[in-house]
Scaffold this motif. Sequence first.
Motif, PDB file in Angstrom:
ATOM      1  N   ALA A  42      20.305 -60.198 -64.760  1.00 51.24           N
ATOM      2  CA  ALA A  42      19.723 -60.313 -66.088  1.00 51.24           C
ATOM      3  C   ALA A  42      20.518 -58.610 -66.075  1.00 51.24           C
ATOM      4  CB  ALA A  42      18.312 -60.146 -66.783  1.00 51.24           C
ATOM      5  N   ALA A  43      20.295 -58.051 -65.053  1.00 46.40           N
ATOM      6  CA  ALA A  43      20.956 -56.781 -63.858  1.00 46.40           C
ATOM      7  C   ALA A  43      22.076 -56.319 -64.196  1.00 46.40           C
ATOM      8  CB  ALA A  43      19.836 -55.894 -63.636  1.00 46.40           C
ATOM      9  N   SER A  44      22.386 -57.167 -64.457  1.00 46.85           N
ATOM     10  CA  SER A  44      24.278 -57.281 -63.576  1.00 46.85           C
ATOM     11  C   SER A  44      24.936 -56.941 -65.075  1.00 46.85           C
ATOM     12  CB  SER A  44      24.972 -59.051 -63.498  1.00 46.85           C
ATOM     13  OG  SER A  44      25.703 -58.799 -63.653  1.00 46.85           O
ATOM     14  N   ARG A  45      26.040 -56.253 -64.887  1.00 49.55           N
ATOM     15  CA  ARG A  45      26.849 -55.447 -66.146  1.00 49.55           C
ATOM     16  C   ARG A  45      28.161 -56.699 -67.239  1.00 49.55           C
ATOM     17  NH1 ARG A  45      28.680 -49.836 -63.941  1.00 49.55           N
ATOM     18  NH2 ARG A  45      28.008 -50.914 -62.038  1.00 49.55           N
ATOM     19  N   ARG A  46      27.968 -57.532 -66.103  1.00 49.45           N
ATOM     20  CA  ARG A  46      28.954 -58.609 -66.323  1.00 49.45           C
ATOM     21  C   ARG A  46      28.441 -59.770 -66.948  1.00 49.45           C
ATOM     22  NH1 ARG A  46      31.909 -61.364 -60.528  1.00 49.45           N
ATOM     23  NH2 ARG A  46      30.986 -59.176 -60.193  1.00 49.45           N
ATOM     24  N   ALA A  47      29.341 -60.421 -68.255  1.00 47.69           N
ATOM     25  CA  ALA A  47      28.128 -60.916 -69.493  1.00 47.69           C
ATOM     26  C   ALA A  47      27.616 -62.496 -68.949  1.00 47.69           C
ATOM     27  CB  ALA A  47      28.880 -60.762 -70.556  1.00 47.69           C
ATOM     28  N   THR A  48      29.130 -62.611 -67.991  1.00 41.00           N
ATOM     29  CA  THR A  48      28.792 -64.174 -67.637  1.00 41.00           C
ATOM     30  C   THR A  48      28.041 -64.631 -66.887  1.00 41.00           C
ATOM     31  OG1 THR A  48      30.647 -63.636 -65.498  1.00 41.00           O
ATOM     32  CG2 THR A  48      31.068 -65.220 -67.566  1.00 41.00           C
ATOM     33  N   ASN A  50      24.863 -62.438 -66.831  1.00 44.58           N
ATOM     34  CA  ASN A  50      23.493 -61.793 -67.349  1.00 44.58           C
ATOM     35  C   ASN A  50      23.408 -62.509 -68.829  1.00 44.58           C
ATOM     36  OD1 ASN A  50      24.540 -61.016 -69.716  1.00 44.58           O
ATOM     37  ND2 ASN A  50      24.770 -58.947 -68.921  1.00 44.58           N
ATOM     38  N   ALA A  51      23.939 -63.352 -69.476  1.00 46.93           N
ATOM     39  CA  ALA A  51      23.713 -64.318 -70.433  1.00 46.93           C
ATOM     40  C   ALA A  51      22.513 -64.955 -70.041  1.00 46.93           C
ATOM     41  CB  ALA A  51      25.328 -65.168 -70.696  1.00 46.93           C
ATOM     42  N   PHE A  52      22.202 -65.731 -69.538  1.00 47.47           N
ATOM     43  CA  PHE A  52      21.722 -67.045 -68.817  1.00 47.47           C
ATOM     44  C   PHE A  52      20.353 -66.186 -69.197  1.00 47.47           C
ATOM     45  CE2 PHE A  52      18.557 -69.714 -66.150  1.00 47.47           C
ATOM     46  CZ  PHE A  52      18.479 -70.457 -67.399  1.00 47.47           C
ATOM     47  N   PRO A  53      20.070 -65.471 -67.882  1.00 49.79           N
ATOM     48  CA  PRO A  53      18.856 -65.274 -67.862  1.00 49.79           C
ATOM     49  C   PRO A  53      18.301 -63.853 -68.685  1.00 49.79           C
ATOM     50  CG  PRO A  53      20.857 -63.970 -65.937  1.00 49.79           C
ATOM     51  CD  PRO A  53      20.928 -65.030 -66.851  1.00 49.79           C
ATOM     52  N   ARG A  54      19.074 -63.264 -69.464  1.00 46.95           N
ATOM     53  CA  ARG A  54      18.939 -62.675 -70.682  1.00 46.95           C
ATOM     54  C   ARG A  54      18.641 -63.483 -71.588  1.00 46.95           C
ATOM     55  NH1 ARG A  54      22.294 -57.057 -70.656  1.00 46.95           N
ATOM     56  NH2 ARG A  54      21.600 -56.836 -69.279  1.00 46.95           N
ATOM     57  N   GLY A  55      18.989 -64.660 -71.946  1.00 48.63           N
ATOM     58  CA  GLY A  55      18.697 -65.376 -72.720  1.00 48.63           C
ATOM     59  C   GLY A  55      17.657 -65.822 -73.114  1.00 48.63           C
ATOM     60  N   ASN A 105       6.701 -68.959 -68.177  1.00 49.19           N
ATOM     61  CA  ASN A 105       6.670 -67.693 -69.084  1.00 49.19           C
ATOM     62  C   ASN A 105       6.027 -66.519 -68.684  1.00 49.19           C
ATOM     63  OD1 ASN A 105       3.484 -66.415 -70.267  1.00 49.19           O
ATOM     64  ND2 ASN A 105       5.100 -67.099 -71.668  1.00 49.19           N
ATOM     65  N   THR A 106       5.273 -66.953 -66.637  1.00 49.26           N
ATOM     66  CA  THR A 106       5.210 -65.470 -66.355  1.00 49.26           C
ATOM     67  C   THR A 106       7.094 -64.948 -65.728  1.00 49.26           C
ATOM     68  OG1 THR A 106       4.043 -64.182 -64.713  1.00 49.26           O
ATOM     69  CG2 THR A 106       4.645 -66.556 -63.817  1.00 49.26           C
ATOM     70  N   ALA A 107       7.921 -66.163 -65.187  1.00 52.04           N
ATOM     71  CA  ALA A 107       8.727 -65.848 -64.776  1.00 52.04           C
ATOM     72  C   ALA A 107       9.513 -64.962 -65.807  1.00 52.04           C
ATOM     73  CB  ALA A 107       9.363 -66.940 -64.426  1.00 52.04           C
ATOM     74  N   GLY A 108       9.625 -65.071 -67.134  1.00 51.28           N
ATOM     75  CA  GLY A 108      10.460 -64.052 -68.278  1.00 51.28           C
ATOM     76  C   GLY A 108       9.933 -63.102 -68.297  1.00 51.28           C
ATOM     77  N   TYR A 109       8.716 -63.020 -68.136  1.00 52.89           N
ATOM     78  CA  TYR A 109       7.957 -61.152 -68.325  1.00 52.89           C
ATOM     79  C   TYR A 109       8.220 -60.625 -67.486  1.00 52.89           C
ATOM     80  CZ  TYR A 109       6.047 -62.125 -72.602  1.00 52.89           C
ATOM     81  OH  TYR A 109       5.624 -62.466 -74.367  1.00 52.89           O
ATOM     82  N   THR A 110       8.205 -61.006 -65.603  1.00 47.96           N
ATOM     83  CA  THR A 110       8.653 -60.776 -64.761  1.00 47.96           C
ATOM     84  C   THR A 110       9.972 -60.247 -64.480  1.00 47.96           C
ATOM     85  OG1 THR A 110       6.430 -61.866 -63.939  1.00 47.96           O
ATOM     86  CG2 THR A 110       8.006 -60.356 -62.075  1.00 47.96           C
ATOM     87  N   ALA A 111      10.997 -61.429 -65.169  1.00 51.11           N
ATOM     88  CA  ALA A 111      12.471 -61.121 -64.635  1.00 51.11           C
ATOM     89  C   ALA A 111      12.972 -59.567 -65.367  1.00 51.11           C
ATOM     90  CB  ALA A 111      12.558 -62.286 -64.734  1.00 51.11           C
TER      91      ALA A 111
END
Lengths: 230, 235
Positions: A42-48, A50-55, A105-111
């Motif tokens: 998610a920290a990556s600048r590449r949209a391909t 970071n898209a899934f982890p950010r979603g 759930n905690t994976a989402g918050y921790t990520a």
Amino acid sequence: MDFTVIIDNLPLYLSGLRVTIELLILALLCGFVLALPLGVAAASRRATVNAFPRGFIYFMRGTPLLAQVYLIYHGFAQFDFLRESMLWAVFKEAYWCALIGFSLNTAGYTAEIIRGAIAQTPRGEIEAARACGMRPGVALRRVILPSALRRALPAYGNEVIFMLHGTVIAGVITLVDLFGAAKIVNSRHFVPFESFIAAGFFYLCLTFLIVWLFKGAERKWHAHLRPRAA
Amino acid sequence: MAEVIGYLPFILTGTVLTVQVALLSLVIACALGMLAAAAKLSDSAAARLVGGVYTTLIRGIPDLVLMTLLFFGGQIAINHLTDALGLGYVDVSPFAAGVVTIGFIFGAYMGETFRGAILAVPRGEIEAGAAFGMSPARVFLRITLPAMVRHALPGFGNNWLVLMKTTALVSVIGLHDMVFKAGQAGGATRQPFSFYLLVALLFLLLTAVSNLGLRYLERRYSVGVHATVADAEGA
């Protein structure tokens, strides 16, 4: 108020306490293992990338934990292919549904915590790693993550407390955790004050324990940030 | 899919209830939050102790435990009270229990946010108010309150988003919010996944709308600050 009922039911509370702690530790472990790659991606600048982890992070942080656990525990029964597969042995058990829901759930918050900590890495540290000839993977492992995970420690302490409070949902889907134990005692003896205050007391102690553990962890891993003793 | 659309109005009445619970609890939370902040910033050691115990207890105990305590325990307490006063039976509705508990819980979080925001208001502004002969109450209403809003908004926004998700718990004590209704619709159509997913998406929608509103407020209350930055750059 009469707390002798609680003393009589102490074994029930203690077994509930064990279930709560077990669910909490397992969910935190699974969640962290998932969160690390998700946070880095998610920290990556590449949209391909970071898209899934950010979603995933957006969904987990934007919807109630109760709805997420219901989605797994009640919702998965809708799919016949799941009911007929080997996986149904897992999804028909409240325990595994709770554990999967809590972990995701905690994976989402921790990520999100890890993503934020990585984004705040001082540029100089990354440039220094590059200047030493480290490849991106090595720089991530040796420089960026050790520094980011230290910065993430206080926020992660809060997340652990929120997850502890989230585990009461196990008691909602029929498991006998601390909250489930309190519900049973209340319905058997009709002592709402005593039963839920006792559960609240145990949760309060667990919260203080977690705060104390994280203070110790910060003393250890933030030692370089403390003013030097004279 | 057709069933989901057919049940949409049914779910949306639950959404209205969710928003009602959330907004009413927010009002209680803000009022209690101001009291808690005032107590923690007070000169009186007793007030600081009460404020400290309140915020520590609330943040150490899960919201659902407090909610069931208030829902089941509150009924007994009210029964004792009405018996003592010789009044008739008063029912604790899940709506009241839910709103009061959520307001009570988030009052503690708001208290921390407001305390920080009040401390961020420059002392000179408050002293200037006093120098003009304003009473402490007037200083608070005319100076501290408008000036602290800007500092309180980010924390307030976070608390609001968490509060909205917490309202899902009222379904556990039997209030017919959208999570509860999704359970009913899912059971009737044997499509629980579709309905819980719909509810999750509705929560995301509420979050998105809230973010728009919060961003508008943040712009509005930072007008003075942006102007000075622009002036400094223009000079």
